[in-house]
Motif scaffolding. Sequence first.
Motif, PDB file in Angstrom:
ATOM      1  N   TYR A   1      70.933 -19.625 -28.181  1.00  0.00           N
ATOM      2  CA  TYR A   1      71.048 -21.084 -28.323  1.00  0.00           C
ATOM      3  C   TYR A   1      70.487 -21.535 -29.667  1.00  0.00           C
ATOM      4  O   TYR A   1      71.124 -22.324 -30.384  1.00  0.00           O
ATOM      5  CB  TYR A   1      70.302 -21.784 -27.190  1.00  0.00           C
TER       6      TYR A   1
ATOM      7  N   TYR B   1      86.772 -24.474 -22.113  1.00  0.00           N
ATOM      8  CA  TYR B   1      86.577 -23.028 -22.238  1.00  0.00           C
ATOM      9  C   TYR B   1      87.624 -22.230 -21.468  1.00  0.00           C
ATOM     10  O   TYR B   1      87.333 -21.229 -20.823  1.00  0.00           O
ATOM     11  CB  TYR B   1      85.170 -22.636 -21.778  1.00  0.00           C
TER      12      TYR B   1
ATOM     13  N   ASN C   1      83.263 -15.760 -27.148  1.00  0.00           N
ATOM     14  CA  ASN C   1      82.510 -16.850 -27.766  1.00  0.00           C
ATOM     15  C   ASN C   1      81.153 -16.990 -27.069  1.00  0.00           C
ATOM     16  O   ASN C   1      81.085 -17.322 -25.896  1.00  0.00           O
ATOM     17  CB  ASN C   1      83.300 -18.151 -27.644  1.00  0.00           C
TER      18      ASN C   1
ATOM     19  N   TRP D   1      78.905 -18.536 -22.859  1.00  0.00           N
ATOM     20  CA  TRP D   1      77.816 -17.990 -22.039  1.00  0.00           C
ATOM     21  C   TRP D   1      76.588 -18.890 -22.109  1.00  0.00           C
ATOM     22  O   TRP D   1      75.883 -19.080 -21.105  1.00  0.00           O
ATOM     23  CB  TRP D   1      77.467 -16.576 -22.513  1.00  0.00           C
ATOM     24  N   LEU D   2      76.364 -19.447 -23.271  1.00  0.00           N
ATOM     25  CA  LEU D   2      75.237 -20.355 -23.436  1.00  0.00           C
ATOM     26  C   LEU D   2      75.417 -21.605 -22.580  1.00  0.00           C
ATOM     27  O   LEU D   2      74.499 -22.030 -21.862  1.00  0.00           O
ATOM     28  CB  LEU D   2      75.113 -20.742 -24.914  1.00  0.00           C
ATOM     29  N   ASP D   3      76.603 -22.203 -22.637  1.00  0.00           N
ATOM     30  CA  ASP D   3      76.867 -23.408 -21.849  1.00  0.00           C
ATOM     31  C   ASP D   3      76.887 -23.117 -20.355  1.00  0.00           C
ATOM     32  O   ASP D   3      76.530 -23.973 -19.540  1.00  0.00           O
ATOM     33  CB  ASP D   3      78.191 -24.048 -22.281  1.00  0.00           C
TER      34      ASP D   3
ATOM     35  N   LYS E   1      75.117 -24.575 -37.466  1.00  0.00           N
ATOM     36  CA  LYS E   1      75.975 -25.729 -37.777  1.00  0.00           C
ATOM     37  C   LYS E   1      75.193 -27.025 -37.588  1.00  0.00           C
ATOM     38  O   LYS E   1      74.290 -27.101 -36.755  1.00  0.00           O
ATOM     39  CB  LYS E   1      77.212 -25.735 -36.872  1.00  0.00           C
TER      40      LYS E   1
ATOM     41  N   THR F   1      73.138 -22.975 -19.374  1.00  0.00           N
ATOM     42  CA  THR F   1      72.524 -24.304 -19.353  1.00  0.00           C
ATOM     43  C   THR F   1      73.141 -25.188 -18.271  1.00  0.00           C
ATOM     44  O   THR F   1      72.447 -26.035 -17.696  1.00  0.00           O
ATOM     45  CB  THR F   1      72.662 -24.995 -20.722  1.00  0.00           C
TER      46      THR F   1
ATOM     47  N   VAL G   1      72.840 -20.338 -32.521  1.00  0.00           N
ATOM     48  CA  VAL G   1      74.090 -21.113 -32.569  1.00  0.00           C
ATOM     49  C   VAL G   1      73.841 -22.513 -33.129  1.00  0.00           C
ATOM     50  O   VAL G   1      74.596 -23.011 -33.968  1.00  0.00           O
ATOM     51  CB  VAL G   1      74.740 -21.191 -31.166  1.00  0.00           C
ATOM     52  N   GLN G   2      72.765 -23.157 -32.662  1.00  0.00           N
ATOM     53  CA  GLN G   2      72.467 -24.509 -33.122  1.00  0.00           C
ATOM     54  C   GLN G   2      72.074 -24.543 -34.593  1.00  0.00           C
ATOM     55  O   GLN G   2      72.346 -25.514 -35.302  1.00  0.00           O
ATOM     56  CB  GLN G   2      71.349 -25.128 -32.270  1.00  0.00           C
TER      57      GLN G   2
ATOM     58  N   GLN H   1      79.037 -19.226 -27.197  1.00  0.00           N
ATOM     59  CA  GLN H   1      78.793 -20.598 -26.753  1.00  0.00           C
ATOM     60  C   GLN H   1      79.191 -20.783 -25.295  1.00  0.00           C
ATOM     61  O   GLN H   1      78.578 -21.577 -24.571  1.00  0.00           O
ATOM     62  CB  GLN H   1      79.566 -21.581 -27.639  1.00  0.00           C
TER      63      GLN H   1
ATOM     64  N   SER I   1      68.867 -28.907 -22.369  1.00  0.00           N
ATOM     65  CA  SER I   1      69.295 -27.564 -22.775  1.00  0.00           C
ATOM     66  C   SER I   1      68.101 -26.698 -23.159  1.00  0.00           C
ATOM     67  O   SER I   1      67.558 -25.975 -22.339  1.00  0.00           O
ATOM     68  CB  SER I   1      70.295 -27.658 -23.921  1.00  0.00           C
TER      69      SER I   1
END
Length: 601
Positions: A529, A45, A244, A248-250, A536, A253, A532-533, A246, A471
């Motif tokens: 989350y 990132y 992105n 902030w999500l990562d 895809k 978590t 996003v999941q 993702q 997560s």
Amino acid sequence: MAKAKDSEVEERPKWDNKAEYLLTCIGFAVGVGNVWRFPYLCQIYGGGAFLIPYLIALVFEGLPLLYLEMAIGQRLRMGSIGIWKSISPLLGGVGIASMIVSFLVSIFYNTLLAWAMWYFFQSFQNPLPWSKCLVNDNLTGYNEECVKSTPANYFWYRETLNITPDIETSGSLQWWLVICLASAWCVVYICFIRGIQSIGKAVYVTTTFPYLVLTIFLIRALTLPGSTDGLVYLFTPNWEILKNPQVWLDAATQIFFSLSVAFGSFIAFSSYNAERNNCERDAVLVGTINSATSLYASISIFSILGFKANSAYNSCNEENILILTNHFEFSDQNITVENYDHWFKYLNRSYPGEVAGLDLEHCDLQTFLDQSASGTGLAFIVISEAVIEMPGSQIWAILFFTMLFSLGLSSMFGNLEAVLTPIKDLNLFPKWIPHELVTAVICLISFSTALIFTLGSGNYWFEIFNGYVGSLPLLIVALFEIIGVIYVYGMNRFSEDIYFMTGKKPNIFWKACWMVISPLMLLVVLVAYVVVQAQKRPSYLAWNPDYELFPKTESKQYPDWVFVIIILLSLLPVISIPLVALYKLISCRMKKTSARVQHSP
């Protein structure tokens, strides 16, 4: 009834001293993830860009949650299940969810200890087994898979994991990993044999030793050529990457996984504290040390990444120099790494057709920094390669993998304690069964389940557990924890408890986080989350020697049956929350109906 409760509180074990408690909490929070997961997330990132959402999540989510868990555990003096049942019977499922998550995490987390143990034993060889390729079975040349990749890659994927080309090909149990896994669980059991009394003594070594090794490695890493490139990469944020979600999500978590909140372990550890103890100071201290350790380890890791990227960049240029020198028949040393760019521009301007036909590699330092490592291989490939370059490489390897083992072991204390304490508080086993036997049963069940990670496809399953168990379930548990304490137990009541324990009420920052900021951020991250999941289908990276772009890993989609398992791993741990609440509501309604029938004329 009150006397019985007081007696239970008095009989509860206590820490021998404050140092043991703090070292245990720090050891649990600071784990292998600080060495490989945090630097890895920084790498994918955009380096320093990840630090921004990470620190925001730490201040407004991580620390408030950590403080809340330590405070409620210390005040009510029970494990995770007992605490939520006492706050409200409807919340009993929150504790069960924490316990299940801790159990699942401990299963795959201890596999890291097995891998570290395997590398530790191999580190006594001279030369190190990942330093060079072995000859093939026909003794006619070097192993083709090793030559195409690198000796360190080959040792990790083939000699250690003996990995299959996809997750559907299970392969067989690798006996060397089975032995290491059994040994790792035996070490964990020995440290747990007398509960917090034996854990409290073990953490003096398991928590402090990694800092000694990290310091030694930091000094050595900073002397490596190209290390400054890695540090600049780490501390230079790529602002575009922050768009992105993702990232902030990562970051959110990662806070849960790194600080280890929502597992129930801090609740269990704090329940053994004296009632009057400054848990606010403890929470800030543990949280700050944990994040500081991540940054401290990242400096060493990124110095090594810079060194590796610089070496790869120079090797790429040297290959191009050799091609240009041979084609244009220059004398040796005419084109050097230092003046390569100047020569390339000159030749490309003067002989564009000829240069274009030479099929030169595009050498970009930034590209090498981006691709230096990935996933769990960061610790077992990148560092192991760097160790080879150091004088006395065996000693460095032994030190590093002992440190990894220590980091993992101290984290395992928290994972297993979050399972054992609720079991003890719920009296799931008869009291005549000794604590040692209960611990042995849990360790044996965990070991048996973890055998899946010693299969040829074990690393793929490890990535599934690592990516999904820690997560979504943790986000949901954390949200219910805050709601349970602040809005069910009550903010005013909780403030009075903190005043009783610390001598002062929580300030406006803590109250604002607990009541609004933290639950709101958790809810946003939770929804993001899921969105996003859902957009895809999950995929994984397979090590396949037959892949046309090998040694690059091949991206594959998970088959349908594995996709179902991923959904189950994400939802099953927290399904207990609505089920227990529904059961209690129905039971309460039935009792009221029964009471009404009995009192009716």
